[in-house]
Design an enzyme around this catalytic site. Structure first.
Site, PDB file in Angstrom:
ATOM      1  N   ASP A  67      -9.615   1.174  -6.775  1.00  0.00           N
ATOM      2  CA  ASP A  67      -8.825   2.073  -7.619  1.00  0.00           C
ATOM      3  C   ASP A  67      -8.860   1.657  -9.084  1.00  0.00           C
ATOM      4  O   ASP A  67      -9.326   0.568  -9.426  1.00  0.00           O
ATOM      5  CB  ASP A  67      -7.366   2.134  -7.109  1.00  0.00           C
ATOM      6  CG  ASP A  67      -6.818   0.760  -6.707  1.00  0.00           C
ATOM      7  OD1 ASP A  67      -7.422  -0.251  -7.075  1.00  0.00           O
ATOM      8  OD2 ASP A  67      -5.791   0.718  -6.028  1.00  0.00           O
ATOM      9  N   ASP A 136       5.721  -1.169  -0.365  1.00  0.00           N
ATOM     10  CA  ASP A 136       6.043   0.033   0.418  1.00  0.00           C
ATOM     11  C   ASP A 136       4.957   0.346   1.457  1.00  0.00           C
ATOM     12  O   ASP A 136       4.933   1.427   2.031  1.00  0.00           O
ATOM     13  CB  ASP A 136       6.254   1.246  -0.514  1.00  0.00           C
ATOM     14  CG  ASP A 136       5.026   1.551  -1.365  1.00  0.00           C
ATOM     15  OD1 ASP A 136       3.972   0.904  -1.174  1.00  0.00           O
ATOM     16  OD2 ASP A 136       5.115   2.452  -2.225  1.00  0.00           O
ATOM     17  N   HIS A 138       1.664   0.512   0.901  1.00  0.00           N
ATOM     18  CA  HIS A 138       0.467   1.229   0.443  1.00  0.00           C
ATOM     19  C   HIS A 138      -0.776   0.359   0.455  1.00  0.00           C
ATOM     20  O   HIS A 138      -0.689  -0.859   0.282  1.00  0.00           O
ATOM     21  CB  HIS A 138       0.685   1.865  -0.945  1.00  0.00           C
ATOM     22  CG  HIS A 138       0.752   0.895  -2.092  1.00  0.00           C
ATOM     23  ND1 HIS A 138       1.846   0.808  -2.928  1.00  0.00           N
ATOM     24  CD2 HIS A 138      -0.131  -0.020  -2.564  1.00  0.00           C
ATOM     25  CE1 HIS A 138       1.607  -0.121  -3.845  1.00  0.00           C
ATOM     26  NE2 HIS A 138       0.421  -0.635  -3.651  1.00  0.00           N
ATOM     27  N   GLU A 143       0.075   5.966  -1.754  1.00  0.00           N
ATOM     28  CA  GLU A 143       1.516   5.790  -1.671  1.00  0.00           C
ATOM     29  C   GLU A 143       2.062   6.496  -0.427  1.00  0.00           C
ATOM     30  O   GLU A 143       1.360   7.322   0.168  1.00  0.00           O
ATOM     31  CB  GLU A 143       2.160   6.410  -2.924  1.00  0.00           C
ATOM     32  CG  GLU A 143       1.706   5.767  -4.227  1.00  0.00           C
ATOM     33  CD  GLU A 143       2.335   4.403  -4.497  1.00  0.00           C
ATOM     34  OE1 GLU A 143       2.710   3.704  -3.534  1.00  0.00           O
ATOM     35  OE2 GLU A 143       2.440   4.028  -5.677  1.00  0.00           O
TER      36      GLU A 143
HETATM   37  C1  F6R Z   1      -5.135  -3.036  -5.953  1.00  0.00           C
HETATM   38  C2  F6R Z   1      -4.521  -2.154  -4.961  1.00  0.00           C
HETATM   39  C3  F6R Z   1      -3.102  -2.273  -4.565  1.00  0.00           C
HETATM   40  C4  F6R Z   1      -2.606  -3.702  -4.368  1.00  0.00           C
HETATM   41  C5  F6R Z   1      -1.137  -3.728  -3.950  1.00  0.00           C
HETATM   42  C6  F6R Z   1      -0.599  -5.136  -3.889  1.00  0.00           C
HETATM   43  O1  F6R Z   1      -6.485  -2.689  -6.181  1.00  0.00           O
HETATM   44  O2  F6R Z   1      -5.186  -1.303  -4.507  1.00  0.00           O
HETATM   45  O3  F6R Z   1      -2.902  -1.548  -3.377  1.00  0.00           O
HETATM   46  O4  F6R Z   1      -3.390  -4.322  -3.405  1.00  0.00           O
HETATM   47  O5  F6R Z   1      -0.371  -2.977  -4.850  1.00  0.00           O
HETATM   48  O6  F6R Z   1      -0.604  -5.708  -5.164  1.00  0.00           O
HETATM   49  P1  F6R Z   1      -0.316  -7.270  -5.376  1.00  0.00           P
HETATM   50  O7  F6R Z   1      -1.467  -7.988  -4.739  1.00  0.00           O
HETATM   51  O8  F6R Z   1      -0.308  -7.456  -6.869  1.00  0.00           O
HETATM   52  O9  F6R Z   1       0.970  -7.572  -4.719  1.00  0.00           O
END
Ligand code: F6R
Length: 258
Positions: A67, A136, A138, A143
């Site tokens: 992403d 959450d 995701h 989301e």
């Molecule tokens: C990042 C991504 C997100 C993160 C998630 C956890 O490319 O796709 O889904 O993996 O938000 O983020 P952290 O690792 O910062 O807790």
């Protein structure tokens, strides 16, 4: 879905790095799906050590990232392209031409996401996808409420994700509200999935993903339907799992048998 529970995030990161290093050794031209965020940083550092020690080479590896914030230039220090260069690509011997991150400045985002998916397909699909998990539940920026069959597209971030990511920006108002993200369906097509989850802030999300019902309200739960999905957790992230003792007992054996 297999759950590997380690005492520390360091231990879990090393085991996940071993899985990737094993693939790169076996297939030096493999295709990786990569994630940003704080979670995979230790694992990337471990892989960088392996490259430095000449145990593996990423010279012929291709990568596609999950992403990118929509509206941020690749040179912005909070863009995911910037993050990948800093935390992984500049530390290893990968050819940057073989690394792909969605263009956050694409004017025609529909064209951008279509071309991204087509390029992945042309490369033969993703062999191994790295994932983190949001508080959450995701994966990528899928989301709660994202269809479990969703494809790469423009998505709106939830207030919770904006809040979680605000720590990386000067103020919450600077966090982009949109992103381009691979879909859950896109992710589930990867041949192997490696999800990392560390810390107590992830315990509910891991519980929902592993032991909750399969639901678009916890998009990581779609991985229950995947045939080769591995969750690498530290004890805190795994702390709410009902079957944690069983996973801890069988996980390493499953990994060794693989
Ligand atoms: C990042 C991504 C997100 C993160 C998630 C956890 O490319 O796709 O889904 O993996 O938000 O983020 P952290 O690792 O910062 O807790």
């Amino acid at each position: 879905m297999e759950v590997i529970i380690c005492k520390t995030a360091e231990e879990a990161s090393r085991l996940a790095a071993d899985m990737i290093a094993g693939l790169v050794k076996k297939n030096p031209k493999c295709v990786l799906g990569l994630a940003t965020g704080s979670t995979p940083v230790k694992m990337y550092a471990e892989l960088a050590k392996d490259v430095k020690a000449k145990k593996i080479s990423f010279k012929n590896v291709k990568s596609w990232n999950l992403d990118e914030y929509y509206g941020l230039a690749p040179t912005h220090d909070q863009s995911y392209r910037y993050f990948m260069n800093e935390n992984f690509f500049d530390l290893i011997d990968i050819d940057k031409k073989n690394t792909h991150v969605l263009n956050g400045l694409a004017k025609d985002w529909k064209k951008e996401v279509k071309a991204y998916e087509a390029a992945i397909a042309k490369a033969g699909g993703i062999d191994l996808q790295v994932l983190g998990i949001g508080s959450d539940g995701h994966i990528a920026f899928n989301e709660p409420g994202s269809a479990l069959t969703s494809r790469t597209r423009l998505v709106s971030l939830t207030p919770q994700t904006i809040k979680d990511n605000a720590r990386f920006f000067k103020k919450a108002a600077d966090v982009p509200k949109y992103a381009l993200s691979m879909g859950v369906g896109t992710i589930c097509e990867a041949k192997t999935v490696v999800l990392l989850a560390f810390g107590k802030n992830k315990a509910d999300a891991v519980k929902g993903a592993v032991e909750g019902g399969i639901s678009q309200y916890c998009t990581a739960s779609a991985l229950q339907m995947h045939q080769d999905a591995w969750f690498f957790c530290d004890e805190e992230a795994a702390s709410k799992l009902k079957l944690k003792k069983y996973y801890a007992w069988r996980g390493l054996e499953e990994l060794a048998r693989r």
